[in-house]
Every structure is written in C-alpha cells, then in structure tokens.
Design a protein around this motif. Structure first.
Motif, PDB file in Angstrom:
ATOM      1  N   SER A  84      59.311   8.595  -6.097  1.00 36.23           N
ATOM      2  CA  SER A  84      59.677   8.497  -7.503  1.00 36.23           C
ATOM      3  C   SER A  84      60.692   7.379  -7.726  1.00 36.23           C
ATOM      4  CB  SER A  84      60.239   9.831  -7.987  1.00 36.23           C
ATOM      5  OG  SER A  84      60.613   9.756  -9.347  1.00 36.23           O
ATOM      6  N   PHE A  85      61.686   7.300  -6.843  1.00 38.68           N
ATOM      7  CA  PHE A  85      62.679   6.236  -6.962  1.00 38.68           C
ATOM      8  C   PHE A  85      62.050   4.855  -6.730  1.00 38.68           C
ATOM      9  CE2 PHE A  85      65.805   3.466  -4.864  1.00 38.68           C
ATOM     10  CZ  PHE A  85      66.767   3.385  -5.864  1.00 38.68           C
ATOM     11  N   ALA A  86      61.133   4.778  -5.749  1.00 33.14           N
ATOM     12  CA  ALA A  86      60.462   3.503  -5.475  1.00 33.14           C
ATOM     13  C   ALA A  86      59.639   3.035  -6.681  1.00 33.14           C
ATOM     14  CB  ALA A  86      59.565   3.638  -4.249  1.00 33.14           C
ATOM     15  N   ALA A  87      58.933   3.949  -7.334  1.00 33.88           N
ATOM     16  CA  ALA A  87      58.148   3.584  -8.509  1.00 33.88           C
ATOM     17  C   ALA A  87      59.043   3.050  -9.616  1.00 33.88           C
ATOM     18  CB  ALA A  87      57.350   4.795  -8.997  1.00 33.88           C
ATOM     19  N   HIS A 119      67.426  18.959   9.443  1.00 31.72           N
ATOM     20  CA  HIS A 119      66.779  18.598  10.704  1.00 31.72           C
ATOM     21  C   HIS A 119      66.584  17.080  10.731  1.00 31.72           C
ATOM     22  CE1 HIS A 119      63.848  18.590  13.995  1.00 31.72           C
ATOM     23  NE2 HIS A 119      64.286  19.828  14.279  1.00 31.72           N
ATOM     24  N   ASN A 120      66.674  16.494  11.941  1.00 27.22           N
ATOM     25  CA  ASN A 120      66.572  15.028  12.032  1.00 27.22           C
ATOM     26  C   ASN A 120      65.191  14.490  11.643  1.00 27.22           C
ATOM     27  OD1 ASN A 120      65.138  15.979  14.186  1.00 27.22           O
ATOM     28  ND2 ASN A 120      66.306  14.889  15.757  1.00 27.22           N
ATOM     29  N   ILE A 121      64.176  15.333  11.669  1.00 26.37           N
ATOM     30  CA  ILE A 121      62.851  14.883  11.228  1.00 26.37           C
ATOM     31  C   ILE A 121      62.889  14.457   9.760  1.00 26.37           C
ATOM     32  CG2 ILE A 121      60.466  15.620  10.811  1.00 26.37           C
ATOM     33  CD1 ILE A 121      60.646  17.380  13.232  1.00 26.37           C
ATOM     34  N   VAL A 122      63.668  15.187   8.970  1.00 21.51           N
ATOM     35  CA  VAL A 122      63.784  14.845   7.544  1.00 21.51           C
ATOM     36  C   VAL A 122      64.387  13.452   7.390  1.00 21.51           C
ATOM     37  CG1 VAL A 122      64.821  15.504   5.342  1.00 21.51           C
ATOM     38  CG2 VAL A 122      64.013  17.257   6.922  1.00 21.51           C
ATOM     39  N   ALA A 123      65.475  13.241   8.134  1.00 25.00           N
ATOM     40  CA  ALA A 123      66.121  11.933   8.045  1.00 25.00           C
ATOM     41  C   ALA A 123      65.183  10.822   8.514  1.00 25.00           C
ATOM     42  CB  ALA A 123      67.412  11.934   8.856  1.00 25.00           C
ATOM     43  N   VAL A 159      62.040   6.117   7.220  1.00 28.10           N
ATOM     44  CA  VAL A 159      60.846   5.281   7.300  1.00 28.10           C
ATOM     45  C   VAL A 159      60.349   4.904   5.908  1.00 28.10           C
ATOM     46  CG1 VAL A 159      58.418   5.246   7.978  1.00 28.10           C
ATOM     47  CG2 VAL A 159      60.140   6.116   9.553  1.00 28.10           C
ATOM     48  N   LEU A 160      60.303   5.894   5.030  1.00 30.54           N
ATOM     49  CA  LEU A 160      59.821   5.614   3.670  1.00 30.54           C
ATOM     50  C   LEU A 160      60.743   4.650   2.931  1.00 30.54           C
ATOM     51  CD1 LEU A 160      58.664   9.205   2.634  1.00 30.54           C
ATOM     52  CD2 LEU A 160      57.245   7.262   3.295  1.00 30.54           C
ATOM     53  N   VAL A 161      62.057   4.892   3.079  1.00 32.48           N
ATOM     54  CA  VAL A 161      63.003   3.987   2.432  1.00 32.48           C
ATOM     55  C   VAL A 161      62.893   2.586   3.026  1.00 32.48           C
ATOM     56  CG1 VAL A 161      65.455   3.501   2.103  1.00 32.48           C
ATOM     57  CG2 VAL A 161      64.598   5.821   1.772  1.00 32.48           C
ATOM     58  N   GLY A 162      62.694   2.526   4.361  1.00 35.50           N
ATOM     59  CA  GLY A 162      62.526   1.214   4.985  1.00 35.50           C
ATOM     60  C   GLY A 162      61.305   0.480   4.472  1.00 35.50           C
TER      61      GLY A 162
END
Length: 701
Positions: free
Chosen positions: A182-185, A254-258, A263-266
């Motif tokens: 949503s933020f990326a859009a 959990h670190n999976i969330v981060a 990755v998505l933010v990158g």
C-alpha cells in the motif's frame, strides 16, 4: 471487384480536393484547364530528373496549405496528449486516496498485531508463577525437617527463550506485506504525478509540437502507461494480503517478518532508485521527477569540472613534452603526446542542461518527430482528413521519412483491423484517399537520388502496397498515377506487379473512365512500353508472354488516345506520336511473326503448380491475344485514321500466330475446370473474323 481484378468503389472523396474540416477544403491539384503543352522533341524526351520531380512536388502545395495541415495535426496530437495526461492524473489522485485509507486501516491493525511477536512482561499471573517457582526451588526435604538451603537469585528466575507461534508470524507477515504494498503504491503514484507534470507541454507552435511529440514518444517507449496500470494491482494485492491475514490468529515477533518486510522494502526502493536514475541517462525516459533533475544537475557540474581539469592536466603535459625535443623517450612516444595535445586543445561541448539535452535530441531526430506528428494525428483519431493531408507535408519531410509514414499507417491498420483485412475497410469507405496518398508517396520516392538500391526498393515497396484503384477518380489522379506508375515500372524491373498495375491504371482511368491524356502521360507510357518490349525474353516463358502482350496493349492505347482528339496534344506532338506508333506497330508485327510457342507453358506451371496447366495453356494464350491485341486493334480500326495504321498483313500474322499456338498445344481441357482461370478459346475465332472484316471494311454479317 471488376473483371480485371481491380477494386471498384463509389466515389467518396475527390482527388482534386482534400477535405480538412466542414466545408473548407485544401486543393491537392488545381489542374482544371492546363495551358497548351510546350513542344519537346519526342526523340530526346526522357523521364524527369529527381531534381525536377522535387521541384514539381515542392510547388504542388502552398505554404498556407502546409501550415494549415501542420496546425491541425498539432492540435489533434495536443488534444490527445492532454487527455492522456489528464486521465492518468485523475487515476493517480483516486489511487492516492485509496492508498491513504488502506494504509490507515492497516496501521491500526498492525499496531495491535505486532504485540503477538513478543512476551508480555506486565502479565501479573505470569509474575506470581515465576516467584513461586523460584521459592520452591530453594527448599530441600530431609525427614522430618524442611530446610531452605537455597535462596532465590535473579538468575534463577530466567525463563526459557520466547518463541512466537507460527500463527503470529504469518499474521504479521501478511499484514506488514500489505502495508508495504500500500505504501509502495502511494509512493509510486507520487512519482507518476511528477512525471506527468514534467511531461506537460503548452502551446501549439512547431517547436512546442515537436517537444510534445518527443514527450509522447517517451511515454510510449518507457511504458508509463504500464506503471499506471500496475499501481492499482499493488493496492489490490495489499487488500488480498490483509484479508488473508484476518484468517490468522495471534502472532508474535519473529525474524521472518523482518526478513520478508526488508526484501519487499528493498525491492520497492530498487524501483524507486531506478525510476529516479533512468531519466538522468536517457533523455527520452518519461520517469522524470525533481529528484532526477537534481541528480542530473550535480552530475553535469561534476562531469564538466572533472573533464575540464583532465584537459588542463593534458595541456600541461603536452606543453612540457614540446620543450624536450631531444629526449629519446619523448621522440619515441611523439604520436601519443600529439594525440594528448589534440584532446587537450580541441573544442568540446559541455554536458547540456536538463532542458538543453531535450532540444539536442529533438534536433537530432527532427525528421522522425515531424513525421510522427502527422501519423500520430491519424492513428489517434482515425480521421481520414489527416490521411488525405499527408501529401501536403511530404515535401517538408526528409526523403527517408516518406516511406516511414506508410509503415506507421500499416502498423496502425494492422493493430486496428488485422493484417488480412488491411485495405478492406478503406475500400468499403473510400477508394481515393489512400491511393492518392500512395501515389504522392511513390512520386517522392522517384525524386530520391538512391533509386535502384536495396534500401530504395524496400521503401518504395512499402508505399506501393497501399495503392489500389477505386471505381471513381479524378483527372488529376489519373494524370499523377499514370506518370508515377509508368516511371516506377521502369525503375523497378524486378517487381513485375508494378508494370501490371501501371497497365491496369491506364486501362481503368483512361479507357473506361475517359480521362484525357497529356503529352507527359503519353510519354511516360511510351517509355514504359519501350522498356518492356526490349525486355522480352522467351526464357521468361508465360510471364514474359503476358507482360509483352500487355505492353502491346499500352502501345495501342497510346495510338488510340492520340487519334481520339481528346488528348491535350499540339498538332506537332500528335504527328510525332503517330509516326512513332506506326514504327512500333511494325515492331509488334515482327515480334508476332517470330514468336515460338513451345515451352511458354512453363510459366503456367509456376503459377498454378499443377501439371495439367500445360493443357490449359491454349486458354491462357488465347485470352491475352484477344484482350491485349485483337480487341484493341478492332477498337483502333473504328476510326478512319486508326484503320489506316492497321494492315491486312498484320491481321494475317496474328492468324498465323494463333494457328502456330494450336499446333504447339493441340490438346485442350474443359473450360469448366477450376485452374483454367482465363480463356479466350470460345471467342478468339470470332474476334479474328471480326478483325479481318473491320480491316477490309466489309459490312457486318
């Protein structure tokens, strides 16, 4: 479609007029009544030079007509361009509103869900249980006594590492991913609004029109429309992820969330950086934004200053090397120092400004942009007004741009209607506009100096495929088409279809529709006939026989048009043309007398691909004898002057020629068989009798 294979359509647009708007018209040719032709020497006549054709075409239209066409095309492109930018801007505004609402809702849920990823230290029950456990661990039991041998220490209260439930991991992964999308859009929508702002070009001057067309080409090349389409998809994906997250309960940190969020933010920032840097290195890239402009400005200053410093150092080294004439090392590398000096002292252009770079590109692609204005006006509106106006501006375009106009038209038609239905739509609606445009296009190709090269042949073929003959035409169209196609048939001898179309054009426009020849049109047809007769080669088999008989038809057409009195010729031109006609009839006589029929069926085999076509050859041979020679001779003999040019000996030779053909191919197939596409067997004997009767001036039976 008529019997000769050409298209017939009702008149929808006169060739002497190009409709512009309403009742206003732009004249394509105003040749109602020409002055009497000058009297060139028929023996020294030749096709006009490319320079003469260019001069003729440059005078075909006035500056006012050209300016009007350019203005209308510019306004049409501006309207379409502004509408496109406006639509995209509205989409971005709507998307930003939705993205804002979506981000707000997601944030509210994420604020609560992330607590599931960590333990809650404020839970009182958990604290009491920890204290009781520590105290129990401090007692030892030795009957009958219970002793406190161990005092609880803070270290004893350490619990096992906290592990978030899998449900909490998935919940936060989905919701945080949704928030990122949503933020990326929203972020990309802001970029698009900046690109659209940078792409706005006011005004309708030629300079503004070219800049607008440059921007428009960039929008298409860099697929800004694709980016606009992708943004709503991102929001849709965010909504899907949010709904999926609602199905998951209580997640913990959990670190999976981060990792997933990182990755998505990158990826988002990778695209942001790419969209920002691409316009810095590609001037036609439409991803323009203030950030791109600022980076380009810094890069420009850095590049210019660094290059200036390097040139200064090179200049010092070069001057130093010039002072050491006797040094062996200097002499050994003298050539290298010389090149270093040339680099240091040569004039160089500094990196242009943000806007100046665009102007350099526009100047470099001036012709392409000018062509694209007129073709874009047609492709975005499908208004035939712009198609019919193209000949007006052809002379303003570089020569290589004229065939590109027709390739643009072809691409538009194929995308709009499909390849196999290319001319059908125009045939049904208008049988003049496209042929007229193609005729002028071929005329401009004849003005090029590279005639006969592979590039020229490829370009002129691209234009020629748009030419066809409608049922109605005009005097100007007939004159222009006959001159152009006859000239083209001589220049391109490898493309047999050009000669066939030129012959059919003469037959349709002058014999059937009754337009009047000028000396120039007759001279062009005469030159085409001479080249075709000189090209006769028995090894060409049926195709050579077909083309030669059609050339004889052109000869008889010229003689008949000269004798008719309807051609616009002076008395001396008439006498010269008739003298030439008598001479060429003798040549035709000799050709018929020496014609060897054996082997001519090979062309039929190549055409049909069927061995029985050998038996069909008498049908085909008789067809061309009747249509191209016997019937035109009968028509020629209908006037006393024409009758005087046809001898009984010529008639006898034709009869003998047909007898020889029957002896060479005595077997005949049934005329009803499908591959017998043309036959004169049922009428050739009757037509020969009629020709003999007319020549002898006998009364009809």
């Amino acid at each position: 479609m008529s019997s000769d294979g050409t298209h017939t359509m009702p008149r929808s647009l006169g060739q002497d007029e190009i409709v512009q708007d309403g009742n206003e018209k732009v004249a394509v040719g105003q040749d109602d009544e020409k002055n009497e032709e000058t009297e060139p020497n028929i023996t020294t006549w030749s096709f006009p030079t490319p320079e003469a054709i260019r001069e003729e075409l440059s005078k075909e239209f006035t500056d006012e007509q050209k300016e009007k066409v350019w203005t209308e095309c510019t306004e049409a492109v501006k309207t379409s361009y502004d509408q496109l930018l406006g639509r995209w801007k509205e989409e971005m505004d709507t998307l930003l509103v939705y993205a804002g609402v979506s981000s707000a809702v997601l944030t509210a849920f994420n604020v609560e869900s992330y607590h599931l990823l960590q333990p809650d230290p404020a839970d009182p029950t958990l604290a009491v249980l920890k204290q009781i456990s520590a105290q129990l661990n401090g007692y030892t039991f030795a009957p009958p006594f219970l002793n406190a041998t161990h005092t609880a220490r803070p270290g004893d209260l350490t619990q096992a590492p906290f592990q978030a439930p899998a449900s909490a991991v998935w919940l936060n992964s989905l919701w945080f991913s949704s928030l990122v999308f949503s933020f990326a859009a929203a972020l990309l929508a802001l970029f698009v609004k900046q690109w659209l702002y940078e792409g706005m070009v006011p005004g309708t001057s030629p300079e503004s029109a070219r800049l607008r067309q440059y921007r428009f080409n960039g929008l298409l090349k860099w697929r800004v429309g694709t980016v606009v389409v992708v943004l709503p998809i991102l929001l849709q994906l965010a909504s899907i992820l949010f709904l999926a997250g609602l199905l998951v309960l209580l997640w913990t940190l959990h670190n999976i969330v981060a990792a997933i969020a990182s990755v998505l933010v990158g990826l988002v920032f990778t695209f942001v950086i790419g969209f920002t840097l691409l316009p810095v290195f590609k001037s036609d890239c439409s991803y323009r934004s203030p950030a791109s402009s600022a980076i380009y400005a810094v890069l420009r200053v850095a590049r210019n200053e660094i290059l200036r410093a390097i040139r200064g150092v090179c200049k010092v080294i070069y001057l130093w090397s010039m002072q050491w004439h006797s040094a062996t090392m200097i002499l050994l590398y003298r050539a290298h120092f010389q090149r270093l000096g040339e680099f240091a002292y040569e004039t160089y252009g500094s990196m242009p400004t943000w806007r100046g770079r665009d102007q350099n590109e526009i100047y470099l692609y001036h012709g392409d942009l000018s062509r694209a204005i007129i073709t874009t006006a047609y492709s975005t509106t499908a208004d035939k007004k712009f198609l019919s106006s193209m000949p007006v501006v052809f002379s303003d375009l570089p020569p290589e741009q004229v065939p590109k106009c027709f390739r643009d038209i072809l691409n538009f038609m194929e995308a709009e209607w499909g390849h196999w239905h290319l001319p059908d739509r125009l045939l049904l609606e208008d049988g003049i506009t496209l042929p007229l445009c193609a005729t002028y296009g071929i005329r401009h190709m004849l003005a090029r100096s590279d005639k006969g090269t592979d590039k020229w042949l490829d370009d002129v073929h691209a234009i020629f495929r748009h030419y066809f003959m409608g049922k109605q035409s005009t005097e100007k169209m007939a004159e222009l088409a006959s001159k152009t196609l006859c000239h083209y048939a001589v220049e391109d001898r490898t493309f047999r279809r050009v000669f066939v179309v030129a012959y059919k054009t003469l037959k349709r426009l002058f014999d059937k529709q009754g337009f009047h020849h000028t000396y120039e049109t007759l001279a062009h047809a005469r030159a085409m006939y001479q080249v075709q007769m000189a090209a006769w080669d028995p090894s060409d088999a049926f195709l050579g026989y077909r083309d030669t008989t059609q050339a004889i038809y052109v000869l008889l057409h010229i003689v008949r048009a000269t004798l008719s009195g309807q051609s616009r010729l002076t008395p001396s031109q008439t006498d010269a043309m008739l003298a030439w006609g008598r001479q060429e009839l003798t040549r035709v006589h000799e050709w018929l007398r020496g014609l060897e029929w054996t082997g001519l069926h090979k062309g039929c085999l190549l055409r049909s691909g069927d061995t029985p076509a050998v038996l069909a050859f008498p049908h085909i041979a008789s067809h061309y004898l009747v249509k191209m020679i016997i019937d035109p001779l009968i028509t020629l003999c209908s006037t006393p002057d024409g009758l005087a040019m046809v001898s009984e000996e010529l008639v006898s030779t034709i009869e003998h020629t047909w007898s020889a053909a029957q002896l060479a191919y005595p077997d005949r197939v049934d005329v009803g068989i499908g591959f017998v596409w043309a036959s004169g067997l049922s009428q050739i004997d009757t037509r020969l009798v009629e020709l003999r009767r007319v020549v002898r001036q006998l009364p009809p039976e």
